[in-house]
Design an enzyme around this catalytic site. Structure first.
Site, PDB file in Angstrom:
ATOM      1  CE  LYS A  40      -8.310   3.362  -0.053  1.00 44.59           C
ATOM      2  NZ  LYS A  40      -8.159   2.467   0.936  1.00 44.59           N
ATOM      3  NE  ARG A 109     -10.971  -0.020  -0.816  1.00 44.31           N
ATOM      4  CZ  ARG A 109     -10.846   0.441  -1.891  1.00 44.31           C
ATOM      5  NH1 ARG A 109     -11.798   0.633  -2.904  1.00 44.31           N
ATOM      6  NH2 ARG A 109      -9.703   0.357  -2.512  1.00 44.31           N
ATOM      7  N   GLY A 118      -0.854   1.899   3.141  1.00 41.66           N
ATOM      8  CA  GLY A 118      -0.507   0.642   4.022  1.00 41.66           C
ATOM      9  C   GLY A 118      -0.616   1.052   5.630  1.00 41.66           C
ATOM     10  CG  MET A 120      -4.949   4.471   9.053  1.00 43.14           C
ATOM     11  SD  MET A 120      -5.781   5.857   8.888  1.00 43.14           S
ATOM     12  CE  MET A 120      -5.978   6.022   7.072  1.00 43.14           C
ATOM     13  NE  ARG A 353      -2.435   6.149  -4.362  1.00 48.25           N
ATOM     14  CZ  ARG A 353      -2.037   5.333  -3.394  1.00 48.25           C
ATOM     15  NH1 ARG A 353      -3.124   5.113  -2.352  1.00 48.25           N
ATOM     16  NH2 ARG A 353      -1.515   4.220  -3.392  1.00 48.25           N
ATOM     17  CG  HIS A 469       4.548  -1.855   2.234  1.00 45.68           C
ATOM     18  ND1 HIS A 469       5.728  -1.795   3.266  1.00 45.68           N
ATOM     19  CD2 HIS A 469       3.718  -1.336   2.915  1.00 45.68           C
ATOM     20  CE1 HIS A 469       5.252  -1.176   4.079  1.00 45.68           C
ATOM     21  NE2 HIS A 469       4.096  -0.739   4.054  1.00 45.68           N
ATOM     22  CB  SER A 812      16.083  42.056   7.911  1.00 46.19           C
ATOM     23  OG  SER A 812      16.375  40.483   7.591  1.00 46.19           O
ATOM     24  CB  CYS A 880      17.717  37.508   7.650  1.00 42.80           C
ATOM     25  SG  CYS A 880      17.783  38.145   9.271  1.00 42.80           S
ATOM     26  CE1 TYR A 900      16.172  40.192   2.255  1.00 39.67           C
ATOM     27  CE2 TYR A 900      15.070  42.235   1.775  1.00 39.67           C
ATOM     28  CZ  TYR A 900      16.043  41.714   2.636  1.00 39.67           C
ATOM     29  OH  TYR A 900      16.669  42.076   3.548  1.00 39.67           O
TER      30      TYR A 900
HETATM   31  P1  ADP Z   1      -5.041   0.294   0.859  1.00 42.06           P
HETATM   32  O1  ADP Z   1      -5.399   1.662   1.233  1.00 42.06           O
HETATM   33  O2  ADP Z   1      -4.331  -0.277   1.893  1.00 42.06           O
HETATM   34  O3  ADP Z   1      -4.568  -0.057  -0.420  1.00 42.06           O
HETATM   35  P2  ADP Z   1      -7.686  -0.668   0.317  1.00 42.06           P
HETATM   36  O4  ADP Z   1      -8.831  -0.127   1.133  1.00 42.06           O
HETATM   37  O5  ADP Z   1      -7.506  -0.039  -1.075  1.00 42.06           O
HETATM   38  O6  ADP Z   1      -6.285  -0.541   1.299  1.00 42.06           O
HETATM   39  O7  ADP Z   1      -7.880  -2.275   0.198  1.00 42.06           O
HETATM   40  C1  ADP Z   1      -7.066  -3.035   0.256  1.00 42.06           C
HETATM   41  C2  ADP Z   1      -7.272  -4.022  -1.038  1.00 42.06           C
HETATM   42  O8  ADP Z   1      -8.450  -4.679  -1.312  1.00 42.06           O
HETATM   43  C3  ADP Z   1      -6.770  -3.267  -2.262  1.00 42.06           C
HETATM   44  O9  ADP Z   1      -6.071  -4.225  -3.010  1.00 42.06           O
HETATM   45  C4  ADP Z   1      -8.180  -3.047  -2.910  1.00 42.06           C
HETATM   46  O10 ADP Z   1      -8.214  -3.177  -4.353  1.00 42.06           O
HETATM   47  C5  ADP Z   1      -9.015  -4.438  -2.632  1.00 42.06           C
HETATM   48  N1  ADP Z   1     -10.455  -4.240  -2.265  1.00 42.06           N
HETATM   49  C6  ADP Z   1     -11.020  -3.270  -1.543  1.00 42.06           C
HETATM   50  N2  ADP Z   1     -12.319  -3.228  -1.697  1.00 42.06           N
HETATM   51  C7  ADP Z   1     -12.642  -4.165  -2.509  1.00 42.06           C
HETATM   52  C8  ADP Z   1     -13.727  -4.708  -2.890  1.00 42.06           C
HETATM   53  N3  ADP Z   1     -15.055  -4.191  -2.719  1.00 42.06           N
HETATM   54  N4  ADP Z   1     -13.862  -5.672  -3.777  1.00 42.06           N
HETATM   55  C9  ADP Z   1     -12.628  -6.353  -4.031  1.00 42.06           C
HETATM   56  N5  ADP Z   1     -11.325  -5.816  -3.601  1.00 42.06           N
HETATM   57  C10 ADP Z   1     -11.332  -4.756  -2.615  1.00 42.06           C
HETATM   58 MG    MG Z   2      -5.585   0.808  -2.029  1.00 41.19          MG
END
Ligand code: ADP
Ligand code: MG
Ligand code: MG
Length: 930
Positions: A40, A109, A118, A120, A353, A469, A812, A880, A900
């Site tokens: 991220k 984040r 989802g 962490m 990503r 999700h 082998s 093998c 191989y």
């Molecule tokens: P995940 O990895 O579970 O997607 P994120 O870190 O991306 O968690 O954040 C969860 C949600 O919060 C995402 O939808 C993201 O876009 C939103 N979000 C994260 N940071 C901000 C921010 N600075 N302003 C507005 N929304 C945010």
């Molecule tokens: Mg996200």
């Protein structure tokens, strides 16, 4: 990491030691730095440097997290670094974190090297408290928004940072909605939200014994620590085990200025893909939610609209988003997965990503990008994996069964899953533990459902789209998934669903087709996939037609496109591969199948089965024989039978090498069970009618009995100790080869001696083998060259490979036994016993029986390769063990310079693909295969 320019105006150099820099501005990083900044953070940096509208912020490195998790405290200096970067952020935004007036709010984040959707934690709206909520209201001119944000903060912070059961907050919200007679959170007004904040605060006080923290900096520090700690939650560990992500990477933490999607109807939040992650076709895919904050989209609080709708809601932002999506795709040259937020008509990019995709999409997209001139064939090959190919080779539902589906949903992750319907994660786990196959049926999933998703054959939901999700997680796991089957009325409490009047109860078997989205009652038969059919045709175009008879046009087109893409990349893989692919096959049928799947020889033909079944009693006779004559009689009976066995295999593999392993397992495996026989003999004696044969057999069995047969009389030892046994096998091979050659064939047998530990063993046995070969040659007048070689499957053999090569034309590596003897593990005993604990503790990321242990077993292989080749330059080297079909191991064997790999017939295409990938990936580490 380069340091900023320094010293130009004579100030003392205050640049921190780069090794100790734990915090990095977004503008300092790039997409290549996933290991340090997490995926991220690295991609936020990349987008920032592309000039895209990313809210400003900074990333605390994974290094800091690793330190924290190891030491139980933050590294020294981290707090000051955070201070410095926060001050810069405040200056840039012209606001102070959590100030009474116009407060700066931030999100904290998580983000690890590999995406763990989802798994962490993330906390939004850090900086709000009793003092700043009014300031936020005044500045935004929207009091409702301010209180809505505050209640969200307490809820998220309470759950993820303070560890309070999230349901307490959810219940409070539900109660409030019910009390006020509204169905959506949008129906709650300022005073409702104010009351909700008070309730949430009461929950915090009640559960933690202290008030919700009012100091913004304390909130920030607690949130950072919570994100570090979220690396080790049970669900994160479970996900990593499944995905084979190492436990020691740690997560980065991104601190980022908040932007607000919940500022009314001209605000909102959404997710988007630049292509269809299920097929790879370009287009606009995604979901959008008006007046909402990020979490709401995936949580399914309200129903999202298709991203295309945004064009009518906010055309300017929509056009801007499409422009950015195109730019990102061009920049990453790949499918991108995006999170964005619109704050009062201004678009903000919050994440991107390279998106997860289905196996079919991966192949099609790679080939499409080649056709579009974006990437070349080598790069296309790097973009697909053996694991994805394996997925495409799975069987599919038989369309000709004619069963009508109960319902249709969105096909989110392909495959054909059959199992008992279950309605929650715990039930899924419980039934799976009893050996039952299950399909997890939910309205929608959330991270708490993970244990159930991990064990289920498939996942079925009644809500959500391709970015929900359930869809995202299932695709990541390569698990069959259908989402948004909205005709299903799921009643989790009563453990059943109804659909168009029909009822399915917990435990009823259902079938879920992740390729078409269809849901069936009962078990639908499965048939080979079109890709498998094509691979089995050997890629010959005339036989490659997918069976389209009953498929709808789109399905057939899709199948044909995937088949075409796989074929093209396989062809390229074969053309660039250095490493050959052979198969392990013991019978003519297996040999035939392996050949069709592209094997260029048999690397392991076991001969054990040639002593089993009807033929077992000859082995008994052999062991019971008291005279040479009796021994010869037993061997003479086996000779013609084995000759026929080999003849069939040479027929199937004509002109390709067939490496035949001489008898390997301990003899007792061919004799009756000791306990059973002992009982039989005892009973007979009791009756006063002892059976002489049984008595002698029992004696022999007792004599053969070993405490650790794996380390006992087997392999080469057997050949040296039981006279005539190897001679008979070699004669059968040689005579079958002569007959095949006389019939106009080109047999290429090789004789392989198992379990050699020292050169002397092989020298002695080799003399016996050569004598038999010479005898057959003289007797028949036909000369078939037969190479003699050995397996390297004991550490001692690897360490003395130079001397062993003196009497071996080939090696082998038997990596199964080599792994057992190197680690001192008995595979059958330990795998089920404690490997779970070892994987958990991070001692392995994956079982050493699945992927080669490069550091230990791999090192022995490297030694044997170097010393064997030094002693005999033309030495042929192969593998093998089952590792020969494992993607990561294949790449290692390529690096180690083997000639191989040999694997089971069904894994041959996977090994071919990986051999090609190894050639284009170059040495020094493969690309990310997750
Ligand atoms: P995940 O990895 O579970 O997607 P994120 O870190 O991306 O968690 O954040 C969860 C949600 O919060 C995402 O939808 C993201 O876009 C939103 N979000 C994260 N940071 C901000 C921010 N600075 N302003 C507005 N929304 C945010
Ligand atoms: Mg996200
Ligand atoms: Mg072995």
């Amino acid at each position: 990491m380069s340091n900023p320019a320094r010293g130009s105006h004579g100030t003392p150099d205050r640049t921190p030691d780069p090794a100790r820099q734990f915090v990095h501005e977004f503008a300092e990083g790039s997409k290549e730095q996933k290991r340090l900044l997490g995926g991220k953070g690295a991609n936020l940096a990349e987008m920032t440097n592309l000039g895209l509208p990313v809210p400003p912020g900074f990333t605390i490195s994974t290094e800091a997290c690793r330190y924290y998790l190891a030491e139980g405290r933050e590294p020294e200096g981290l707090a000051q670094e955070v201070d410095r970067h926060l001050a810069r952020l405040e200056a840039e935004r012209g606001k102070q974190l959590g100030a009474q007036e116009d407060p700066l709010l931030v999100s904290v984040r998580s983000g690890a090297m590999y995406s763990m959707p989802g798994m962490m934690d993330t906390v939004l709206d850090i900086g709000l408290h009793d003092g700043s909520v009014a300031g936020l209201a005044a500045e935004s001119g929207d009091e409702r928004f301010a209180w809505d944000s505050y209640r969200r903060l307490i809820q998220m912070f309470g759950k993820t940072v303070l560890g309070i059961d999230g349901r307490l907050f959810d219940d409070a919200l539900e109660r409030m909605k019910r009390d006020r007679g509204v169905t959506s959170d949008l129906g709650l007004g300022v005073s409702d939200l104010r009351d909700l904040v008070a309730e949430h605060k009461a929950v915090v006080r009640d559960r933690t014994g202290r008030d919700f923290p009012q100091d913004p900096r304390e909130q920030l520090d607690m949130a950072i620590r919570a994100v570090f700690e979220s690396w080790n939650t049970e669900r994160a560990r479970a996900y990593r085990r499944q995905e084979r992500i190492p436990h020691d990477l740690g997560t980065a933490v991104n601190v980022m200025a908040m932007v607000y999607g919940n500022l009314g109807p001209n605000s909102g939040t959404g997710v988007a893909f630049t292509r269809d992650p299920a097929t790879g076709r370009p287009g606009v895919y995604g979901d959008y939610l008006t007046d909402a904050q990020g979490e709401d989209v995936v949580a399914g609080i309200r129903n999202t609209v298709a991203l295309q709708e945004l064009e009518h809601i906010d055309k300017r932002s929509y056009d801007e988003l499409l422009r950015i999506m195109a730019l990102l795709e061009e920049h990453y040259k790949d499918l991108c997965d995006i999170e964005f937020t619109i704050e009062r008509g201004k678009l903000w990019m919050l994440q991107t990503r390279v998106g997860k995709r289905t196996a079919a999409a991966a192949f099609q997209m790679a080939v499409q990008l080649v056709d579009d001139g974006v990437i070349d064939l080598d790069e296309a090959l790097r973009r697909v994996t053996g694991a994805q190919l394996a997925h495409l080779m799975f069987p599919q539902f038989d369309k000709s069964s004619g069963t009508a589906p109960l319902a249709h949903g969105v096909p989110a992750s392909p495959g054909a899953a059959v199992g008992a319907a279950v309605f929650d994660s715990a039930e899924a786990v419980a039934r799976r533990d009893r050996g039952e196959r299950v399909i997890l049926v939910r309205q929608e999933t959330n991270p708490d459902d993970l244990p159930g998703m991990l064990v289920a054959e498939g996942i079925l939901t009644s809500r959500g789209g391709k970015t929900s999700h359930a869809a995202v997680v299932a695709r990541g796991m390569g698990k069959t998934c259908v989402v948004g089957a909205d005709a299903l009325e799921i009643d989790t409490g009563r453990r059943r669903f109804t659909v168009h009047g029909a009822e399915v109860r917990e435990g009823d078997v259902i079938s879920v087709d992740g390729t078409t989205g269809a849901v069936y009652r009962g078990e639908i038969a499965v048939v080979p996939s079109p890709v498998m059919r094509d691979l089995q045709s050997g890629g010959r175009p005339d036989t490659a037609r997918p069976d389209t008879a009953r498929q709808d046009a789109a399905g057939a087109d899709g199948a044909a496109a995937v088949v075409h893409a796989v074929r093209r990349l396989m062809r390229h893989a074969d053309s660039v591969a250095r490493l050959g692919v052979h198969a392990n096959a013991d019978t003519p049928q297996d040999a035939e199948r392996a050949r069709r799947l592209g094997a260029r020889g048999i690397g392991l033909c076991r001969t054990e089965h040639m002593f089993l079944g009807e033929r077992r009693h000859y082995v008994e006779d052999l062991i019971l024989a008291e005279t040479g004559e009796q021994q010869d009689k037993a061997l003479d009976a086996l000779l013609p039978l084995q000759r026929d066995d080999f003849a069939g295999i040479f027929e199937a593999m004509n002109d390709l090498p067939v490496t035949i392993r001489l008898i390997d397992p301990p003899l007792h495996e061919f004799l009756p069970d000791l306990t059973e026989l002992a009982v039989k003999v005892a009973v007979a004696r009791e009756r006063g009618e002892p059976d002489e044969d049984d008595e002698r057999l029992l004696q022999a069995v007792r004599k053969q009995h070993e405490r650790n047969p794996m380390l006992g009389l087997r392999g080469v030892r057997l050949g040296l100790v039981v006279p005539g046994l190897v001679g008979m096998q070699v004669r059968a091979i040689a005579e079958a080869a002569v007959a095949h050659k006389r019939a106009g064939g080109t047999p290429r047998p090789e004789v392989m001696v198992p379990l050699v530990g020292g050169a002397e063993e092989l020298e002695l046995l080799r003399a016996e083998i050569e004598a038999v070969l010479a005898d057959v040659r003289a007797g028949s007048g036909v000369d078939v060259p037969i190479a003699i070689g050995t397996m390297i499957e004991l550490p001692r053999a690897a360490l003395t490979a130079g001397r062993i090569a003196g009497s071996a034309e080939f090696f082998s590596f038997g990596t199964n036994d080599l792994t057992q003897t190197t680690w001192g593990f008995s595979r059958d005993d330990v795998e089920g016993e404690f490997f779970g604990a070892y994987l958990d503790k991070g001692i392995f990321t994956v079982s050493p029986f699945e992927a080669i242990d490069e550091e230990g077993v791999g090192r022995l292989i490297e030694i044997a390769v170097a010393e064997g080749r030094a002693a005999r330059p033309g030495l042929v080297l192969g593998v093998c063990g089952e590792h020969g079909g494992d993607p990561a191991s294949v790449r290692f064997f390529d690096r180690a310079g083997l000639d191989y790999v040999s694997c089971s017939p069904y894994r041959v295409p996977i090994a071919r693909l990986e051999a090609g990938r190894a050639a284009v990936t170059g040495h020094g580490g493969g690309s990310d295969t997750r």
